[in-house]
Design an enzyme around this catalytic site. Structure first.
Site, short mmCIF file in Angstrom:
data_model
loop_
_atom_site.label_atom_id
_atom_site.label_comp_id
_atom_site.label_asym_id
_atom_site.label_seq_id
_atom_site.Cartn_x
_atom_site.Cartn_y
_atom_site.Cartn_z
N ASP A 101 0.84 -1.19 0.00
CA ASP A 101 0.00 0.00 0.00
C ASP A 101 0.88 1.25 0.00
OD1 ASP A 101 -2.36 1.78 0.79
OD2 ASP A 101 -3.29 -0.20 0.89
N SER A 109 -11.18 -1.13 -0.63
CA SER A 109 -9.92 -1.11 0.10
C SER A 109 -10.13 -1.43 1.57
CB SER A 109 -9.27 0.27 0.01
OG SER A 109 -8.58 0.45 -1.19
N HIS A 138 -3.53 5.84 3.44
CA HIS A 138 -4.35 4.68 3.13
C HIS A 138 -3.78 3.39 3.71
CE1 HIS A 138 -5.99 1.61 0.25
NE2 HIS A 138 -7.03 2.42 0.19
#
Length: 641
Positions: free
Chosen positions: A209, A465, A275
């Site tokens: 990520d 996600s 994220h």
């Protein structure tokens, strides 16, 4: 207090030749809540370019839910005694009771012999004897009896038959009440029940990520990772993806992935998402630390692998990262074979089928060959996941998203590529209620992160996600439980089969035009299934409406096939035709049929056979094609609609 998500990143970079993959979080932006206090940060500063600040309903107050307190057991009338193999007490119930009576007398707990009697109840699966006394002993008396029994050379062990109670497995993290996606019995994953068996101890999950942040609710579960972003230029031909001033190195920290007018190659502008930290927190935020939230597998470890930066990330970097994180060799990068992950989570993707992305497929094939399970997000375009990579790659577990209502999230990709669904939220504005979001870890910064712990925040986001790391965490729970039960680690195929088999039905069944896999993942049932010995599945997987031709075998030889049927299917047709010889079909749900044990059968002369099932349950159906005579050139097909 407000909630924060990131504007979805562009799926392309400077040129059409460059394949960029972006984080799959959907796009609503607001404020955050403090991980420790629940307070909102100062919001007087102007929002970053391209973002918008929205007033949102926030979580209020701090709630602690502690396990129910029970007093220690004080009285005992049942005992478990295991006698050594070959002893007289093991062979004779009379001798067993004689040994017990003698021990009671020596311990001074027998009283007058007529007042204490013994009854043999049963032998356990481990060969121990369960004995009940006519009246209970207190702790001191029980200890005295056990001491005398343990002195006997014929006794292997002796103990009270303790009365156990179900534990309330609720961590003391103060924002646990926000986590409907763990606790809702219908639309969440039922994590608390799974924690009675496994918390993920001993399992390493790699999160590919944006990297990770130092965060007080995550630090203890982080192991060293790697930064695989190689692009750190300053123009469209060599865009600055990295944002940290260098290329690949051992520092996987997230410097921020904001985009602004100085990065025209990105195509949009927006604040940093952090994220990777949100995703890692869902996998394994620290539990029972009186802070923030908790991860699905909160005793597992996370290996952060940085592959996404400004604008997204290159396929070449991501493919190398998949290889390295799964224990493969990457030139110029330190070896990771002795500390590789058992599970990879990729909450990222880009448009284009995996059939056109052989680099990613090859990396995934390598990971799977090393026994590593690869979990990926389906994507947020409300489109067929078959048009996205890695969502459509072979061998991956592709995760769609559902909301608190148990329906398909409005943004989630769908289709035959989706394996299962997990909570991904369904908010449509910043004012959506708390249970429209998926809650995990973040930071108050809009570009570079604010230092921890002052910058630590909880963040509500939506997207596939957010769904994918729920499943990655469940896989960690499953692997830990399997090994603890004395079984070998599950193979990727076994993991997929269990997740499908144990999935819950949707509260709102998706239309047949937008299938969402076998159902909503159920951590409790998946972990329980993982503790059971698994029979290897050697079946050939049938794809819906795709004929499998040129099948052959000898008389008495059976070929096994399987087909995964999504929720909401109206009918299933399993058939064979063509070729020469004579075959019969045997069908069972969830287990491989034999010619003696099956649920449905078609046996006519020749090879034209069919088994039709109306309103089939979602999950895996097995088909055995048995040669009544030698056969060749036979076609097998599974059709559902």
């Amino acid at each position: 207090m407000k909630k924060h998500t990131r504007l979805i990143a562009s799926g392309a970079l400077a040129t059409a030749v460059i394949a960029a993959l972006s984080a799959f979080a959907s796009g609503y932006t607001g404020t955050l809540i403090s991980a420790s206090t629940g307070a909102a940060p100062n919001t007087s500063a102007a929002p970053a370019a391209g973002s918008r600040t929205v007033a949102g309903k926030g979580a209020t107050g701090v709630m602690k839910q502690l396990p129910t307190s029970r007093p220690a057991q004080a009285n005992f009338d049942r005992f478990i005694v295991k006698f050594k193999d070959g002893t007289a007490a093991q062979r004779s119930q009379t001798t067993l009771l004689g040994v017990m009576n003698s021990a009671a007398t020596r311990a001074g707990v027998a009283g007058t012999r007529s007042t204490l009697t013994l009854r043999h109840l049963r032998r356990t699966a481990q060969g121990a004897e369960v004995v009940r006394l006519s009246h209970a002993l207190n702790r001191t008396q029980a200890d005295a009896l056990l001491a005398e029994l343990r002195k006997d050379p014929s006794v292997a062990y002796a103990q009270p038959d303790f009365l156990k109670h179900a534990f309330d497995t609720t961590p003391n993290d103060p924002k646990f009440s926000l986590l409907w996606h763990y606790t809702n019995p219908t639309t969440g994953i039922r994590a608390p029940l799974s924690w009675e068996t496994s918390k993920g101890d001993g399992v390493l999950v790699a999160v590919l990520d944006t990297g990770y942040l130092d965060h007080a609710d995550l630090n203890a579960n982080i192991v060293p990772g790697y930064d695989f972003i190689s692009a750190y230029g300053q123009d469209a031909q060599n865009p600055d993806i990295a944002g940290d001033g260098d290329g690949r190195d051992a520092d996987a920290h997230d410097p921020g992935d904001w985009t602004d007018d100085t990065m025209p190659w990105c195509g949009d502008t927006g604040s940093s998402s952090f994220h990777g930290t949100h995703v890692a927190g869902t996998v394994a935020a620290v539990g029972n630390n009186n802070l923030g939230v908790v991860g699905v597998a909160y005793e597992a470890k996370v290996q952060p692998v940085r592959v996404l930066g400004h604008c997204g990330g290159f396929t070449s970097d991501i493919a190398d990262a998949i290889t390295w994180a799964s224990g493969g060799s990457v030139p110029g990068v330190p070896d990771n074979s002795s500390n590789h992950a058992e599970v990879l989570n990729l909450s990222l993707g880009g448009s284009g089928s995996c059939a056109n992305d052989p680099a990613t497929q090859a990396a995934i094939d390598g990971a799977i060959s090393r026994g590593v399970t690869v979990v990926v997000a389906a994507g947020n375009e409300n489109a067929d996941a078959g048009g996205y990579s890695p969502a459509s790659c072979k061998g991956v577990i592709t995760v769609g998203a559902n909301g608190v209502d148990g329906a398909k999230s409005w943004f989630s990709n769908y289709g035959a590529s989706v394996t299962v669904t997990a909570p991904g939220g369904n908010a449509k504005s910043g004012s959506a209620p708390d249970d429209a979001w998926i809650w995990s870890l973040g930071n108050v910064g809009t570009k570079a992160p604010e230092p921890s712990p002052a910058g630590d925040r909880l963040m509500g986001s939506i997207g596939t996600s957010m769904a994918s790391p729920h499943v990655a965490g469940i896989v960690a729970l499953m692997q830990s439980a399997a090994v603890a039960a004395g079984n070998p680690p599950l193979t990727p195929d076994q993991v997929r089969a269990i997740l499908r088999r144990t999935a819950k039905p949707f509260a709102v069944t998706p239309p047949t035009s937008t299938p969402m896999g076998a159902g909503i993942v159920d951590a409790a049932n998946a972990v329980l299934a993982a503790t059971q010995p698994v029979t290897p599945d050697s079946s050939t997987l049938l794809d819906n409406r795709i004929a499998l031709a040129k099948q052959s075998g000898g008389a008495g030889e059976g070929l096994m096939y399987s087909i995964v049927v999504p929720a909401g299917t109206a009918s299933l047709n399993l058939r064979s035709y063509g070729g020469i010889g004579d075959v019969s079909l045997y069908v069972s749900y969830d287990t491989q049929p034999t010619t003696a044990l099956y649920e449905r059968k078609s046996a006519k002369p020749g090879n034209s056979e069919a088994v039709v099932i109306s309103n089939p349950k979602p999950g895996t159906y097995y088909l055995r094609m048995e040669g009544e005579k030698a056969f060749s050139g036979v076609t097998v097909m599974g059709l559902y609609q």
